[in-house]
Scaffold this motif. Structure first.
Motif, PDB file in Angstrom:
ATOM      1  N   LEU A 156       0.849  -1.086   0.145  1.00 28.46           N
ATOM      2  CA  LEU A 156       0.044  -0.019   0.126  1.00 28.46           C
ATOM      3  C   LEU A 156       0.840   1.293   0.015  1.00 28.46           C
ATOM      4  O   LEU A 156       0.406   2.340   0.266  1.00 28.46           O
ATOM      5  N   SER A 158       2.582   3.867  -1.919  1.00 23.40           N
ATOM      6  CA  SER A 158       2.743   4.429  -3.404  1.00 23.40           C
ATOM      7  C   SER A 158       4.061   5.390  -3.188  1.00 23.40           C
ATOM      8  O   SER A 158       4.683   5.760  -4.592  1.00 23.40           O
ATOM      9  N   SER A 178      -7.323  -4.753  -5.530  1.00 25.65           N
ATOM     10  CA  SER A 178      -7.987  -3.576  -5.230  1.00 25.65           C
ATOM     11  C   SER A 178      -8.280  -3.501  -3.784  1.00 25.65           C
ATOM     12  O   SER A 178      -7.850  -2.759  -2.993  1.00 25.65           O
ATOM     13  N   ALA A 187      -6.299  -0.694  -2.037  1.00 25.78           N
ATOM     14  CA  ALA A 187      -5.138  -0.203  -2.583  1.00 25.78           C
ATOM     15  C   ALA A 187      -5.732   1.760  -3.052  1.00 25.78           C
ATOM     16  O   ALA A 187      -6.986   1.849  -3.102  1.00 25.78           O
ATOM     17  N   ASP A 188      -4.805   2.373  -2.718  1.00 27.50           N
ATOM     18  CA  ASP A 188      -4.820   3.773  -3.107  1.00 27.50           C
ATOM     19  C   ASP A 188      -5.018   3.764  -4.795  1.00 27.50           C
ATOM     20  O   ASP A 188      -3.657   4.344  -5.343  1.00 27.50           O
ATOM     21  N   ALA A 191      -3.717   7.547  -6.354  1.00 28.12           N
ATOM     22  CA  ALA A 191      -2.337   7.452  -6.472  1.00 28.12           C
ATOM     23  C   ALA A 191      -1.522   6.539  -7.526  1.00 28.12           C
ATOM     24  O   ALA A 191      -0.913   7.098  -8.429  1.00 28.12           O
ATOM     25  N   LEU A 225     -13.821   4.973  -7.451  1.00 26.22           N
ATOM     26  CA  LEU A 225     -12.737   6.233  -7.284  1.00 26.22           C
ATOM     27  C   LEU A 225     -12.689   6.705  -8.776  1.00 26.22           C
ATOM     28  O   LEU A 225     -11.920   7.766  -8.945  1.00 26.22           O
ATOM     29  N   HIS A 317     -11.488  -1.233   3.853  1.00 24.59           N
ATOM     30  CA  HIS A 317     -12.025  -0.422   3.358  1.00 24.59           C
ATOM     31  C   HIS A 317     -13.799  -0.419   3.889  1.00 24.59           C
ATOM     32  O   HIS A 317     -14.281  -1.506   4.333  1.00 24.59           O
TER      33      HIS A 317
END
Ligand SMILES: Cc1ncc(COP(=O)(O)O)c(C=O)c1O
Length: 388
Positions: A156, A158, A178, A187-188, A191, A225, A317
């Protein structure tokens, strides 16, 4: 008995795993796929299933599978490149691509095969795959099969990914789950997408645990997202929230063509059986027609997280039904797993190599098919076992 060095090696290897508390044993399950069944002779409520919406036993899904078996037969009779290119698979792909807003969807026999195939299709000795350290085993194996260079970035992280991207040789490919299956963390993707665009990289996102649980109408994390584009490839599985089996790789037209050209895990494997394809198509239909099922799952997931309380690993999440409780030691983890089974709950303990050494855990999974009383029950049993 005469000495048998191959067998001695096998016995020694298994003994070493047993001593470390890492030996895996299969359980015997009787009854249907719903959350109430018999495991190793004991009636249990299952809290380790990926059948998030209860669709594996939904009447519409069962009927579609039965009808397909009666009308078409069972086996697909070959790879889609040989004799298995049935129209029902193409119809499923078209419906799925429409649902996900993808240019194409390409069906694979399993999520495992889909992940290996996409990395075979897009990777190669001229590419570097940048892979999250927490990625699913099928992505890890896909990296190996693709013969790409591989750079593993911290889970995770970035910033670590960016540093490795800057040093990467050849064509970069970023790959991530994901929603991670071992703790429900997301996951971001925003980014990751920014980095992918900046470095002209592919972004491969495994939505196995996000389809049907996350995003608008269960369309997954990328949809939630707004992460999209020709460089984005999504893998969705039919084996989790859709209660069937198989998977699809969703992306731009050339991605599909490359898969059919270079995705060995697809090309050299029999297409999914007719009842499975029909079940996946029917389950997708239920998901599209009854988005309230996803909301019901969210209510159950919230209740489970609330009841498990501060013992739950943070960072999941908010809509993920996965609640992880860290136990650290593999032996202790499997003792807790067994004690919960004795109390009537099937909760899977996760140990290395599924998770990093030192992070063994219990993984509880809520389903829309659980009653509130069942969720209260498993949380109470866990609290009792973990209380000093
Ligand atoms: C994140 C992830 N990707 C892929 C897979 C493989 O999917 P399948 O079980 O359909 O092969 C799994 C299943 O365990 C998974 O958790």
């Amino acid at each position: 008995m005469p000495p048998s060095p191959p067998l001695d090696w096998a016995t020694e290897t298994l003994l070493a795993d047993e001593r470390a508390g890492l030996l895996r044993r299969l359980r015997r399950r009787e009854g249907g796929s719903g959350p109430r069944c018999v495991v190793d002779g004991r009636a249990v409520v299952v809290f380790s299933s990926n059948d998030y919406l209860g669709l594996s036993v939904h009447p519409t899904v069962r009927e579609a599978a039965s009808r397909a078996a009666l009308e078409l037969g069972v086996g697909a009779t070959g790879s889609r490149h040989l004799s298995g290119g049935h129209g029902a698979i193409a119809d499923l792909e078209e419906t799925l691509a429409g649902f996900l807003g993808a240019a194409t969807a390409t069906v694979a026999p399993s999520g495992y095969a889909a992940n290996v195939a996409i990395l075979e299709a897009l990777g190669g000795p001229d590419a570097t795959v940048l892979s999250d350290a927490g990625n699913h085993a099928s992505l890890i194996d896909g990296c190996r099969a693709s013969r790409s260079r591989v750079a593993v970035y911290r889970h995770l992280d970035s910033v670590d990914l960016e540093a490795r991207l800057a040093r990467a040789e050849g064509r970069p490919i970023i790959v991530t789950d994901s929603v991670f299956s071992t703790d429900g963390a997301a996951a971001d993707l925003i980014a990751l997408d920014r980095l992918a665009r900046r470095h002209d990289a592919w972004l491969i996102v495994d939505e196995a645990h996000a389809l049907g649980t996350t995003g608008p109408g269960g369309r997954g994390l990328a949809a939630e997202l707004g992460v999209a584009g020709d460089h984005v490839v999504r893998i969705v599985t039919f084996s989790k929230a859709l209660g069937a089996a198989g998977a699809a790789i969703c992306g731009a037209e050339p991605v599909r063509r490359l898969l059919l050209q270079r995705g060995r895990a697809l090309i050299f494997s029999t297409a999914p059986p007719h009842p499975t394809v029909a079940a996946a198509r029917a389950a997708l239909g239920v998901l599209m027609a009854e988005p309230e099922l996803v909301l019901r799952l969210h209510r159950r997931a919230r209740l489970l997280r609330l009841r498990v309380g501060e013992r739950a690993l943070p960072g999941a999440h908010p809509s993920s039904p996965i609640v992880a409780v860290l136990s650290g030691d593999p032996v202790r983890t499997m003792e807790l797993d067994r004690a919960l089974w004795e109390r009537g709950y099937l909760v899977q303990g996760l140990r290395p190599p599924t998770v990093e050494p030192g992070t063994s855990r219990l993984r509880l999974v809520a389903s829309a098919a659980h009653s509130e009383a069942e969720i209260d029950g498993v949380a109470a049993a866990l609290t009792e076992l973990l209380s000093p």
